[in-house]
Design a protein around this motif. Structure first.
Motif, PDB file in Angstrom:
ATOM      1  N   GLU A  92      11.359 -15.441 -12.014  1.00  0.00           N
ATOM      2  CA  GLU A  92      10.270 -15.914 -12.853  1.00  0.00           C
ATOM      3  C   GLU A  92       9.342 -16.876 -12.120  1.00  0.00           C
ATOM      4  O   GLU A  92       8.178 -17.010 -12.489  1.00  0.00           O
ATOM      5  N   ASN A  93       9.837 -17.553 -11.109  1.00  0.00           N
ATOM      6  CA  ASN A  93       9.040 -18.568 -10.417  1.00  0.00           C
ATOM      7  C   ASN A  93       8.133 -17.999  -9.340  1.00  0.00           C
ATOM      8  O   ASN A  93       7.330 -18.724  -8.752  1.00  0.00           O
ATOM      9  N   GLY A  94       8.274 -16.709  -9.041  1.00  0.00           N
ATOM     10  CA  GLY A  94       7.410 -16.104  -8.041  1.00  0.00           C
ATOM     11  C   GLY A  94       7.723 -16.516  -6.635  1.00  0.00           C
ATOM     12  O   GLY A  94       6.811 -16.760  -5.828  1.00  0.00           O
ATOM     13  N   THR A  95       9.021 -16.602  -6.294  1.00  0.00           N
ATOM     14  CA  THR A  95       9.400 -16.939  -4.919  1.00  0.00           C
ATOM     15  C   THR A  95      10.143 -15.809  -4.221  1.00  0.00           C
ATOM     16  O   THR A  95      10.168 -15.759  -2.993  1.00  0.00           O
ATOM     17  N   ARG A  96      10.770 -14.904  -4.988  1.00  0.00           N
ATOM     18  CA  ARG A  96      11.545 -13.826  -4.388  1.00  0.00           C
ATOM     19  C   ARG A  96      10.894 -12.491  -4.727  1.00  0.00           C
ATOM     20  O   ARG A  96      10.783 -12.106  -5.901  1.00  0.00           O
ATOM     21  N   LEU A  97      10.466 -11.783  -3.679  1.00  0.00           N
ATOM     22  CA  LEU A  97       9.690 -10.553  -3.835  1.00  0.00           C
ATOM     23  C   LEU A  97      10.396  -9.414  -3.103  1.00  0.00           C
ATOM     24  O   LEU A  97      10.648  -9.502  -1.898  1.00  0.00           O
ATOM     25  N   ALA A  98      10.739  -8.357  -3.844  1.00  0.00           N
ATOM     26  CA  ALA A  98      11.324  -7.170  -3.218  1.00  0.00           C
ATOM     27  C   ALA A  98      10.211  -6.369  -2.563  1.00  0.00           C
ATOM     28  O   ALA A  98       9.181  -6.082  -3.184  1.00  0.00           O
ATOM     29  N   MET A 154       8.424   0.082   5.562  1.00  0.00           N
ATOM     30  CA  MET A 154       7.743   1.319   5.934  1.00  0.00           C
ATOM     31  C   MET A 154       8.429   2.006   7.105  1.00  0.00           C
ATOM     32  O   MET A 154       8.127   3.154   7.420  1.00  0.00           O
ATOM     33  N   ALA A 155       9.363   1.287   7.733  1.00  0.00           N
ATOM     34  CA  ALA A 155      10.122   1.879   8.841  1.00  0.00           C
ATOM     35  C   ALA A 155      11.343   2.648   8.339  1.00  0.00           C
ATOM     36  O   ALA A 155      12.119   3.171   9.146  1.00  0.00           O
ATOM     37  N   GLY A 156      11.515   2.684   7.031  1.00  0.00           N
ATOM     38  CA  GLY A 156      12.598   3.483   6.467  1.00  0.00           C
ATOM     39  C   GLY A 156      13.926   2.773   6.378  1.00  0.00           C
ATOM     40  O   GLY A 156      14.962   3.413   6.201  1.00  0.00           O
ATOM     41  N   THR A 157      13.924   1.433   6.454  1.00  0.00           N
ATOM     42  CA  THR A 157      15.187   0.697   6.381  1.00  0.00           C
ATOM     43  C   THR A 157      15.521   0.256   4.968  1.00  0.00           C
ATOM     44  O   THR A 157      16.449  -0.523   4.763  1.00  0.00           O
ATOM     45  N   GLY A 158      14.779   0.734   3.965  1.00  0.00           N
ATOM     46  CA  GLY A 158      15.122   0.463   2.576  1.00  0.00           C
ATOM     47  C   GLY A 158      14.388  -0.727   2.000  1.00  0.00           C
ATOM     48  O   GLY A 158      13.351  -1.175   2.507  1.00  0.00           O
ATOM     49  N   THR A 159      14.948  -1.268   0.893  1.00  0.00           N
ATOM     50  CA  THR A 159      14.344  -2.384   0.168  1.00  0.00           C
ATOM     51  C   THR A 159      14.944  -3.696   0.644  1.00  0.00           C
ATOM     52  O   THR A 159      16.156  -3.815   0.813  1.00  0.00           O
ATOM     53  N   ALA A 160      14.091  -4.694   0.866  1.00  0.00           N
ATOM     54  CA  ALA A 160      14.533  -6.021   1.284  1.00  0.00           C
ATOM     55  C   ALA A 160      13.903  -7.052   0.357  1.00  0.00           C
ATOM     56  O   ALA A 160      13.008  -6.738  -0.446  1.00  0.00           O
ATOM     57  N   VAL A 161      14.376  -8.295   0.450  1.00  0.00           N
ATOM     58  CA  VAL A 161      13.875  -9.380  -0.387  1.00  0.00           C
ATOM     59  C   VAL A 161      13.206 -10.413   0.509  1.00  0.00           C
ATOM     60  O   VAL A 161      13.812 -10.917   1.460  1.00  0.00           O
ATOM     61  N   LEU A 162      11.959 -10.727   0.182  1.00  0.00           N
ATOM     62  CA  LEU A 162      11.213 -11.758   0.902  1.00  0.00           C
ATOM     63  C   LEU A 162      11.294 -13.048   0.101  1.00  0.00           C
ATOM     64  O   LEU A 162      10.861 -13.108  -1.055  1.00  0.00           O
ATOM     65  N   ASP A 163      11.860 -14.078   0.704  1.00  0.00           N
ATOM     66  CA  ASP A 163      11.902 -15.414   0.102  1.00  0.00           C
ATOM     67  C   ASP A 163      10.677 -16.177   0.598  1.00  0.00           C
ATOM     68  O   ASP A 163      10.603 -16.590   1.766  1.00  0.00           O
ATOM     69  N   LEU A 164       9.694 -16.343  -0.295  1.00  0.00           N
ATOM     70  CA  LEU A 164       8.439 -16.975   0.117  1.00  0.00           C
ATOM     71  C   LEU A 164       8.632 -18.447   0.440  1.00  0.00           C
ATOM     72  O   LEU A 164       7.899 -19.001   1.267  1.00  0.00           O
ATOM     73  N   ALA A 165       9.602 -19.096  -0.204  1.00  0.00           N
ATOM     74  CA  ALA A 165       9.813 -20.519   0.067  1.00  0.00           C
ATOM     75  C   ALA A 165      10.298 -20.731   1.489  1.00  0.00           C
ATOM     76  O   ALA A 165       9.922 -21.712   2.152  1.00  0.00           O
ATOM     77  N   ARG A 166      11.135 -19.828   1.983  1.00  0.00           N
ATOM     78  CA  ARG A 166      11.688 -19.978   3.332  1.00  0.00           C
ATOM     79  C   ARG A 166      11.016 -19.072   4.352  1.00  0.00           C
ATOM     80  O   ARG A 166      11.238 -19.201   5.555  1.00  0.00           O
ATOM     81  N   GLY A 167      10.206 -18.129   3.873  1.00  0.00           N
ATOM     82  CA  GLY A 167       9.576 -17.175   4.785  1.00  0.00           C
ATOM     83  C   GLY A 167      10.567 -16.239   5.422  1.00  0.00           C
ATOM     84  O   GLY A 167      10.340 -15.747   6.536  1.00  0.00           O
ATOM     85  N   ALA A 168      11.674 -15.972   4.725  1.00  0.00           N
ATOM     86  CA  ALA A 168      12.759 -15.175   5.303  1.00  0.00           C
ATOM     87  C   ALA A 168      12.894 -13.845   4.584  1.00  0.00           C
ATOM     88  O   ALA A 168      12.631 -13.731   3.379  1.00  0.00           O
TER      89      ALA A 168
END
Length: 606
Positions: free
Chosen positions: A177-183, A187-201
């Motif tokens: 809900e806070n808009g920090t974790r974005l699935a 495009m390289a075909g390695t599937g779905t990952a999670v981007l943590d905007l607070a940590r840039g990881a």
């Protein structure tokens, strides 16, 4: 524009007078703000230019507002509304340089304040609406082997670099809900990952199987909707974030008939909104994922866009009918009622209906404007694809024809989608076979119904529909008064040689290069040119990336050599235009030329 015809000096007097009385409405590139308070799109209201348009979805009146920004927008512009009512304009550049601007609407209705936020470099640029926390949108600028992640605050300040990822990523589905974790999707075909905007990881999204794709999420509860191939078909699955239990693939959800597009999950994750296309119209289904039961929410006959936002009280959708351009409708969470949505200065657009005609191998359903049996003129319009279909939606060309008193029959002949696998696959390996039989049968039936005193039907087609229309004109020239086509190709084999990789893949998958052996012979328009005696207008965009303009040029030259006294087709080449010149900056001019030719047979002037 370039006009090539022996009658190039003639003027197109009296073109499209009825069409000139109707505003030319076109809306594209819809985007909801992160929390669904606003909706933005690009629109052309008859000015011949695209401009941003916004709706305040917290306002029950639901009137749209055009923002009179300085620059003309292009179809490559992404308009992203912010939840405080501002507008980000991301201009996707063709040279790898993308401009980002902020427009702040004026309360008095004047020109908005405009702020240049800077440029972003990258081969591509993807934009996802933010969910607060100082983030109005997240942009992904992709390079050769990496992606730069940028935060756009929605205020007059430059994009902030969040991180650089050693991967090409796209998409974007919020998981909190806070808009920090974005699935995000690799495009390289390695599937779905999670981007943590607070940590840039970037980290893996656990719990999904290797072939499972994330489609939707309900951030409040962690409910996820996925898709995976099971038992030879794609099935929709339901699971919870951070839950070790396997994904559940509900039986009734996956037994829904029609072409199913998931739109949105309710905030509690219990219900799923689905757009289901059956035949020539869309249906809105609301599926209870816990009980695995579905109910239909009554919509007017029309078409749903694959975009929605489900908030705490309302489900917002994009919907269009033949007499209403695309725009928002709102379904109440409790009653599923659809409040009326007024169009500013709404004209009296022509309505349409679905009619079923007898065909040589079964029924042919068509979207019909006017009265084909009694109108002074009728046009049979053939869709592109071939894996496509006409829908009950707003079509500016059909409205322009109807304004001139020209009836339109837009059939979904064999090869069209929405009528089951047998209907869709009937032209597999036989392009210009069963579908051509359907078009000729319909042409004969309409001609007989109209009788000897009324003009024979005319033909119109774009892309594959243009190819099919020219085949019909060559097979039975006596059936048709004239034909106008946009972006035709010469044959499946020629297109395979000249087209881009995506087109070659489609041709391989659908057997588009296979030969047909019958009385008409090979479905090659150069070989059939001597049979094309019908008055003809060919339109093609100079920079068409799908079907090279060389196909139309070669056909024009061949027809000039084959016709008596050198009288060839009218030829209109649109400088700088792509595959659909009717939807680009000169679209109204092109459309008026098509309408004038279909009405009078007079070529548009240069």
């Amino acid at each position: 524009m370039k006009l090539g015809t022996a009658d190039a000096g003639r003027t197109a007097a009296g073109l499209a007078t009825g069409a000139d009385r109707l505003p030319d409405v076109r809306r594209i590139n819809f985007r909801f703000s992160g929390r669904g308070r606003y909706l933005a799109c690009l629109a052309d209201h008859g000015h011949g230019r695209l401009a941003p348009e916004m709706w305040d979805l917290t306002d029950t009146g639901r009137e749209s507002r055009e923002l009179r920004v300085r620059d003309e927008q292009t179809p490559m512009t992404v308009p992203m509304a912010t939840d405080d009512g501002n507008l980000l304009l991301c201009h996707i550049g063709t040279e790898g340089v993308h401009r980002v601007l902020l427009a702040v609407p004026s309360r008095g209705g004047g020109r908005p304040e405009e702020h240049e936020l800077g440029t972003v470099l990258g081969n591509g640029l993807g934009v996802v609406a933010g969910r607060g926390g100082g983030t109005a949108a997240v942009a992904f600028a992709t390079g050769v082997e990496q992606s730069r992640v940028l935060r756009l605050s929605g205020r007059p300040e430059p994009p902030e670099l969040v991180t650089v990822l050693p991967d090409l990523v796209g998409g974007g589905i919020w998981l909190d809900e806070n808009g920090t974790r974005l699935a995000v999707r690799s495009m390289a075909g390695t599937g779905t990952a999670v981007l943590d905007l607070a940590r840039g990881a970037l980290e893996p999204l656990t719990g999904l199987s290797g072939d499972e794709h994330l489609l939707l999420a309900a951030p409040r509860t962690g409910a996820l909707l996925t898709a995976a191939r099971r038992d030879g078909a794609y099935r929709l699955g339901v699971r919870l974030l951070h839950d070790d239990r396997p994904t559940v693939f509900p039986d009734r959800l996956n037994a829904i008939e029609g072409s199913v597009t998931p739109l949105a999950l309710s905030p509690d994750g219990r219900r799923l909104a689905l757009a289901v296309t059956r035949r020539a119209r869309s249906h809105l289904l609301l599926h209870d994922l816990v009980g695995d039961v579905t109910e239909e929410s009554g919509l007017p006959g029309g078409t749903l866009f694959p975009l929605a936002h489900w908030g705490d009280t309302h489900l917002h959708l994009i919907h269009t009918t033949p007499d209403r351009p695309p725009g928002p409708i709102t379904v109440s969470r409790r009653t599923h009622r659809i409040p009326s949505v007024p169009e500013p200065s709404r004209p009296r657009w022509a309505g349409a209906r679905v009619h079923t005609y007898d065909g040589p191998a079964g029924a042919i359903e068509a979207v019909v404007y006017g009265e084909p049996a009694t109108a002074a003129q009728v046009v049979i319009a053939l869709h592109g694809g071939p894996e496509a279909a006409w829908q009950l939606g707003f079509d500016p060309l059909f409205q322009s024809l109807a304004a001139e008193g020209i009836a339109v029959v837009a059939p979904n002949q064999r090869g069209s989608t929405g009528y089951g696998a047998a209907h869709r696959d009937a032209i597999q390996g036989v392009w210009g076979g069963p579908d051509l039989d359907d078009v000729l049968h319909l042409g004969r039936a309409l001609g007989a119904a109209r009788g000897p005193l009324l003009e024979r039907p005319a033909l119109y087609g774009a892309s594959y529909g243009a190819y099919l229309a020219l085949l019909a004109a060559a097979a039975r020239p006596e059936l048709w008064a004239r034909a106008a086509v946009v972006a035709p190709f010469l044959s499946g084999r020629e297109l395979y040689e000249d087209g881009p990789p995506t087109v070659r893949t489609m041709l391989d998958r659908l057997g588009g290069r296979e030969e047909i052996h019958d009385d008409l012979g090979p479905r090659d328009l150069l070989m059939l040119a001597d049979r094309l005696r019908t008055p003809l207008l060919i339109v093609h965009g100079e920079r068409d990336p799908i079907i090279p303009v060389s196909h139309s040029r070669r056909l024009r030259d061949r027809l000039l050599r084959s016709r008596h006294h050198g009288v060839g087709p009218a030829y209109l080449e649109i400088p700088g235009a792509g595959h659909d010149p009717l939807s680009e900056s000169d679209g109204k001019v092109v459309r008026d030329g098509l309408v004038g030719f279909l009405r009078t047979g007079t070529p548009p002037s240069a």
